[in-house]
Design an enzyme around this catalytic site. Structure first.
Site, PDB file in Angstrom:
ATOM      1  N   ASP A 152       0.829  -1.199   0.000  1.00 54.64           N
ATOM      2  CA  ASP A 152       0.000   0.000   0.000  1.00 54.64           C
ATOM      3  C   ASP A 152       0.874   1.264   0.000  1.00 54.64           C
ATOM      4  O   ASP A 152       0.463   2.302   0.492  1.00 54.64           O
ATOM      5  CB  ASP A 152      -0.905  -0.049   1.250  1.00 54.64           C
ATOM      6  N   CYS A 259     -13.448   1.229  10.202  1.00 51.88           N
ATOM      7  CA  CYS A 259     -14.714   0.514  10.399  1.00 51.88           C
ATOM      8  C   CYS A 259     -14.511  -0.934   9.974  1.00 51.88           C
ATOM      9  O   CYS A 259     -13.858  -1.203   8.956  1.00 51.88           O
ATOM     10  CB  CYS A 259     -15.808   1.175   9.560  1.00 51.88           C
TER      11      CYS A 259
HETATM   12  C1  B12 Z   1      -8.165   3.823  -1.175  1.00 53.06           C
HETATM   13  C2  B12 Z   1      -8.242   2.662  -0.217  1.00 53.06           C
HETATM   14  C3  B12 Z   1      -9.297   2.634   0.681  1.00 53.06           C
HETATM   15  C4  B12 Z   1     -10.498   3.567   0.566  1.00 53.06           C
HETATM   16  C5  B12 Z   1     -11.426   3.040  -0.551  1.00 53.06           C
HETATM   17  C6  B12 Z   1     -11.751   1.545  -0.403  1.00 53.06           C
HETATM   18  C7  B12 Z   1     -12.276   0.885  -1.661  1.00 53.06           C
HETATM   19  N1  B12 Z   1     -13.051  -0.165  -1.470  1.00 53.06           N
HETATM   20  O1  B12 Z   1     -11.946   1.296  -2.760  1.00 53.06           O
HETATM   21  C8  B12 Z   1     -11.071   3.492   2.001  1.00 53.06           C
HETATM   22  C9  B12 Z   1     -10.452   4.589   2.854  1.00 53.06           C
HETATM   23  C10 B12 Z   1     -12.584   3.619   2.099  1.00 53.06           C
HETATM   24  C11 B12 Z   1     -10.541   2.143   2.461  1.00 53.06           C
HETATM   25  C12 B12 Z   1     -11.136   1.383   3.443  1.00 53.06           C
HETATM   26  C13 B12 Z   1     -10.642   0.155   3.873  1.00 53.06           C
HETATM   27  N2  B12 Z   1      -9.466  -0.382   3.540  1.00 53.06           N
HETATM   28 CO1  B12 Z   1      -8.319   0.307   2.124  1.00 53.06          CO
HETATM   29  N3  B12 Z   1      -7.213   0.725   0.662  1.00 53.06           N
HETATM   30  C14 B12 Z   1      -7.257   1.652  -0.237  1.00 53.06           C
HETATM   31  C15 B12 Z   1      -6.103   1.497  -1.252  1.00 53.06           C
HETATM   32  C16 B12 Z   1      -4.992   2.465  -0.875  1.00 53.06           C
HETATM   33  C17 B12 Z   1      -6.515   1.683  -2.716  1.00 53.06           C
HETATM   34  C18 B12 Z   1      -7.796   0.906  -3.094  1.00 53.06           C
HETATM   35  C19 B12 Z   1      -8.362   1.391  -4.380  1.00 53.06           C
HETATM   36  O2  B12 Z   1      -7.650   1.552  -5.353  1.00 53.06           O
HETATM   37  N4  B12 Z   1      -9.677   1.603  -4.401  1.00 53.06           N
HETATM   38  C20 B12 Z   1     -10.387   1.930  -5.581  1.00 53.06           C
HETATM   39  C21 B12 Z   1     -11.268   0.739  -5.951  1.00 53.06           C
HETATM   40  C22 B12 Z   1     -12.017   0.999  -7.247  1.00 53.06           C
HETATM   41  O3  B12 Z   1     -10.335  -0.276  -6.088  1.00 53.06           O
HETATM   42  P1  B12 Z   1     -10.409  -1.701  -5.351  1.00 53.06           P
HETATM   43  O4  B12 Z   1     -11.294  -1.860  -4.217  1.00 53.06           O
HETATM   44  O5  B12 Z   1      -9.003  -2.076  -5.158  1.00 53.06           O
HETATM   45  O6  B12 Z   1     -11.256  -2.405  -6.469  1.00 53.06           O
HETATM   46  C23 B12 Z   1     -10.741  -2.873  -7.681  1.00 53.06           C
HETATM   47  C24 B12 Z   1     -10.511  -4.331  -7.496  1.00 53.06           C
HETATM   48  O7  B12 Z   1     -11.359  -4.775  -6.468  1.00 53.06           O
HETATM   49  C25 B12 Z   1     -10.912  -4.913  -8.823  1.00 53.06           C
HETATM   50  N5  B12 Z   1     -11.327  -6.316  -8.747  1.00 53.06           N
HETATM   51  C26 B12 Z   1     -10.474  -7.245  -8.289  1.00 53.06           C
HETATM   52  N6  B12 Z   1     -11.037  -8.442  -8.430  1.00 53.06           N
HETATM   53  C27 B12 Z   1     -12.248  -8.290  -8.960  1.00 53.06           C
HETATM   54  C28 B12 Z   1     -13.188  -9.238  -9.293  1.00 53.06           C
HETATM   55  C29 B12 Z   1     -14.366  -8.823  -9.876  1.00 53.06           C
HETATM   56  C30 B12 Z   1     -15.361  -9.846 -10.293  1.00 53.06           C
HETATM   57  C31 B12 Z   1     -14.613  -7.432 -10.081  1.00 53.06           C
HETATM   58  C32 B12 Z   1     -15.884  -6.992 -10.696  1.00 53.06           C
HETATM   59  C33 B12 Z   1     -13.647  -6.479  -9.714  1.00 53.06           C
HETATM   60  C34 B12 Z   1     -12.459  -6.921  -9.160  1.00 53.06           C
HETATM   61  O8  B12 Z   1     -11.870  -4.053  -9.369  1.00 53.06           O
HETATM   62  C35 B12 Z   1     -11.830  -2.785  -8.741  1.00 53.06           C
HETATM   63  C36 B12 Z   1     -11.704  -1.715  -9.776  1.00 53.06           C
HETATM   64  O9  B12 Z   1     -10.484  -1.707 -10.401  1.00 53.06           O
HETATM   65  C37 B12 Z   1      -5.695  -0.002  -1.006  1.00 53.06           C
HETATM   66  C38 B12 Z   1      -4.230  -0.323  -1.255  1.00 53.06           C
HETATM   67  C39 B12 Z   1      -3.943  -0.428  -2.741  1.00 53.06           C
HETATM   68  N7  B12 Z   1      -2.844   0.156  -3.145  1.00 53.06           N
HETATM   69  O10 B12 Z   1      -4.675  -1.022  -3.501  1.00 53.06           O
HETATM   70  C40 B12 Z   1      -6.105  -0.222   0.477  1.00 53.06           C
HETATM   71  C41 B12 Z   1      -6.693  -1.587   0.840  1.00 53.06           C
HETATM   72  C42 B12 Z   1      -7.686  -1.972  -0.214  1.00 53.06           C
HETATM   73  N8  B12 Z   1      -7.411  -1.316   2.096  1.00 53.06           N
HETATM   74  C43 B12 Z   1      -7.356  -2.245   2.953  1.00 53.06           C
HETATM   75  C44 B12 Z   1      -8.087  -2.292   4.174  1.00 53.06           C
HETATM   76  C45 B12 Z   1      -7.646  -3.295   5.224  1.00 53.06           C
HETATM   77  C46 B12 Z   1      -9.179  -1.433   4.370  1.00 53.06           C
HETATM   78  C47 B12 Z   1     -10.239  -1.502   5.493  1.00 53.06           C
HETATM   79  C48 B12 Z   1     -10.647  -2.923   5.859  1.00 53.06           C
HETATM   80  C49 B12 Z   1      -9.724  -0.726   6.729  1.00 53.06           C
HETATM   81  C50 B12 Z   1     -10.721  -0.554   7.856  1.00 53.06           C
HETATM   82  N9  B12 Z   1     -11.055  -1.603   8.607  1.00 53.06           N
HETATM   83  O11 B12 Z   1     -11.181   0.537   8.114  1.00 53.06           O
HETATM   84  C51 B12 Z   1     -11.410  -0.719   4.833  1.00 53.06           C
HETATM   85  C52 B12 Z   1     -12.344  -1.647   4.027  1.00 53.06           C
HETATM   86  C53 B12 Z   1     -13.488  -0.928   3.390  1.00 53.06           C
HETATM   87  C54 B12 Z   1     -13.951  -1.589   2.102  1.00 53.06           C
HETATM   88  N10 B12 Z   1     -15.148  -2.146   2.094  1.00 53.06           N
HETATM   89  O12 B12 Z   1     -13.207  -1.572   1.126  1.00 53.06           O
HETATM   90  C55 B12 Z   1      -6.539  -3.428   2.446  1.00 53.06           C
HETATM   91  C56 B12 Z   1      -7.523  -4.508   1.989  1.00 53.06           C
HETATM   92  C57 B12 Z   1      -7.044  -5.906   2.247  1.00 53.06           C
HETATM   93  C58 B12 Z   1      -8.024  -6.913   1.726  1.00 53.06           C
HETATM   94  N11 B12 Z   1      -7.948  -8.119   2.267  1.00 53.06           N
HETATM   95  O13 B12 Z   1      -8.838  -6.602   0.860  1.00 53.06           O
HETATM   96  C59 B12 Z   1      -5.718  -2.757   1.254  1.00 53.06           C
HETATM   97  C60 B12 Z   1      -5.437  -3.680   0.071  1.00 53.06           C
HETATM   98  C61 B12 Z   1      -4.403  -2.258   1.872  1.00 53.06           C
HETATM   99  C62 B12 Z   1      -3.393  -3.379   2.088  1.00 53.06           C
HETATM  100  N12 B12 Z   1      -2.229  -3.277   1.491  1.00 53.06           N
HETATM  101  O14 B12 Z   1      -3.641  -4.364   2.752  1.00 53.06           O
HETATM  102  N13 B12 Z   1      -9.446   1.777   1.733  1.00 53.06           N
HETATM  103  S1  SF4 Z   2     -19.228  -1.401   6.524  1.00 52.18           S
HETATM  104 FE1  SF4 Z   2     -19.475   0.298   5.095  1.00 52.18          FE
HETATM  105  S2  SF4 Z   2     -18.672   2.043   6.212  1.00 52.18           S
HETATM  106 FE2  SF4 Z   2     -17.850   0.216   7.237  1.00 52.18          FE
HETATM  107  S3  SF4 Z   2     -15.877  -0.199   6.217  1.00 52.18           S
HETATM  108 FE3  SF4 Z   2     -17.429  -1.408   5.167  1.00 52.18          FE
HETATM  109  S4  SF4 Z   2     -18.013  -0.097   3.440  1.00 52.18           S
HETATM  110 FE4  SF4 Z   2     -16.997   1.246   4.919  1.00 52.18          FE
END
Ligand code: B12
Ligand code: SF4
Ligand code: SF4
Length: 368
Positions: A152, A259
């Site tokens: 990350d 959360c």
């Molecule tokens: C920005 C970020 C956040 C943001 C946005 C989260 C989000 N869901 O996008 C916020 C601040 C809200 C957040 C929260 C959390 N985060 Co965060 N976050 C990041 C970060 C820095 C970037 C993620 C990102 O690019 N988001 C944008 C969305 C669009 O991207 P994405 O979720 O990665 O989704 C892509 C993939 O999922 C992909 N995808 C992959 N496989 C598949 C399969 C299918 C079928 C489909 C359709 C799509 C798909 O498609 C999406 C679009 O490209 C990453 C680290 C990193 N460099 O990736 C950590 C990361 C995702 N976070 C992490 C964690 C631990 C959390 C929390 C649990 C922390 C907490 N307890 O408060 C929460 C979980 C909330 C949640 N439901 O996601 C971990 C997740 C570990 C895991 N096992 O998934 C990461 C990977 C950090 C790490 N190195 O461990 N996070």
């Molecule tokens: S339950 Fe909702 S508010 Fe809480 S970490 Fe997951 S997506 Fe975010």
């Protein structure tokens, strides 16, 4: 470099066997197995390989950013081309070594007057994992590879590559789920020039379940695998810089940092195992505090209490902002004195605005 004795011995054995195998031209398969063995001996819970090609859901990521879902996280808008394409990060990249580390610290130690997301119960995972990645990188250099490694900490769409490697699948919450460790894993990866055979992806195992979507307090999960970060409590309490929008304050409840709701309700956590990393288990000094006690933290005592913790990153003013929101939601009439004291002595407007809101909310709840 901090490597415990046993790990050092294991690494030595593996280095030796790799060196020996290099002399006798090891197969790609042997190199891959050796890498996985080293990753295990360093304490990673799982390690799998993905091809260094454009992320499968790169377009989704671009749309997500274009729709404004990243909110204040402007850094996600920079380097998009690099984030979705490892060859833009490392010239000649062939493979991604994707790893998961189980951080589950258990159910104990959460107080009944506030909640902190489990990943932040003790030391910052970035530092802890970075040390392990450094060691693995040295081993990979021995094998002739050039690398970039991140936890990350760089432009990598970590969940997308974790899915491609078969580490887990992207749950409907967007959290990556591991069959053995559930949702409680950190992800990290090493981009390498070594050409390793990719592992097959897993199929989705969410089935008909919608627990995470149904239970999200702020409706941040807008559909399966779709999230509006601006609504997420993790974003609002950690990433968001300013005043917390009024519409979310009550919904935040007693959560003062991050959360875990969409993780806690996930049935794949039924068999979660306590992490072997004791530096990720609850820090007693933090959980000795009652919610209202946090109001008396000075800059200095805040830094001491949260030394090496991820919470230190949000600084005292955002932390006290969050504490005030939680007090507004769960505080009692006897807490008003401490809030008034803070209002009289504090000069930071972010804190005083939320403290004033907390006073009014407690009064409203008590006298209505
Ligand atoms: C920005 C970020 C956040 C943001 C946005 C989260 C989000 N869901 O996008 C916020 C601040 C809200 C957040 C929260 C959390 N985060 Co965060 N976050 C990041 C970060 C820095 C970037 C993620 C990102 O690019 N988001 C944008 C969305 C669009 O991207 P994405 O979720 O990665 O989704 C892509 C993939 O999922 C992909 N995808 C992959 N496989 C598949 C399969 C299918 C079928 C489909 C359709 C799509 C798909 O498609 C999406 C679009 O490209 C990453 C680290 C990193 N460099 O990736 C950590 C990361 C995702 N976070 C992490 C964690 C631990 C959390 C929390 C649990 C922390 C907490 N307890 O408060 C929460 C979980 C909330 C949640 N439901 O996601 C971990 C997740 C570990 C895991 N096992 O998934 C990461 C990977 C950090 C790490 N190195 O461990 N996070
Ligand atoms: S339950 Fe909702 S508010 Fe809480 S970490 Fe997951 S997506 Fe975010
Ligand atoms: S709670 Fe259910 S739908 Fe959500 S990620 Fe877990 S298994 Fe998938």
């Amino acid at each position: 470099m901090l490597i415990c004795c046993k790990v050092k011995i294991d690494l030595f054995k593996v280095f030796f066997s790799v060196r020996f195998s290099v002399m006798t031209e090891p197969s790609i398969q042997t190199i891959k197995e050796n890498i996985k063995r080293i990753a295990k001996s360093l304490g990673f819970s799982d390690c799998r390989i993905a091809e260094a090609r454009t992320a499968d859901h790169a377009e989704r990521f671009r749309e997500w950013v274009d729709d404004g879902c990243a909110g204040d996280m402007k850094w996600l808008e920079r380097n998009i081309d690099r984030r979705v394409s490892p060859t833009e990060v490392l010239f000649g990249a062939n493979s991604l070594i994707c790893m998961a580390l189980n951080y589950y610290p258990g159910e104990q130690s959460q107080r009944d007057d506030y909640r902190i997301a489990r990943y932040a119960w003790n030391e910052d995972y970035h530092d802890l994992i970075d040390d392990k990645l450094k060691d693995l990188n040295i081993a990979l250099e021995e094998m002739g590879g050039s690398q970039r490694y991140y936890v990350d900490t760089g432009p990598v769409l970590e969940r997308d590559f974790a899915s491609a490697s078969g580490l887990g699948w992207n749950g409907k919450s967007t959290v990556q789920i591991h069959k053995e460790y559930g949702t409680w894993t950190f992800l990290c990866e090493i981009i390498t020039t070594l050409k390793l055979e990719p592992d097959p992806p897993l199929r989705d195992h969410c089935g008909k379940c919608t627990q995470c979507i149904d239970n999200c307090p702020t409706n941040a999960i807008t559909g399966p695998r779709e999230m509006d970060a601006r609504r997420c409590i993790s974003y609002l309490t950690i990433e968001h810089a300013g005043s917390i929008p009024l519409e979310f304050r009550t919904l935040i409840g007693d959560r003062i940092y991050g959360c875990d709701v969409c993780l806690e309700v996930c049935p794949w956590n039924r068999f979660a195992k306590i992490s072997q990393e004791t530096k990720l288990h609850a820090r007693e000094a933090i959980f000795k505090y009652q919610l209202v006690d946090f109001l008396s933290l000075t800059d200095e005592s805040f830094r001491d209490l949260f030394a090496k913790s991820p919470i230190k990153r949000i600084k005292r003013n955002k932390f006290l902002r969050n504490v005030c929101v939680a007090l507004g939601n769960v505080g009692k009439i006897e807490h008003i004195d401490q809030l008034q004291k803070l209002l009289a002595e504090e000069s930071d407007q972010l804190i005083t605005e939320h403290a004033q809101w907390a006073v009014e909310e407690i009064q409203r709840r008590t006298f209505s």
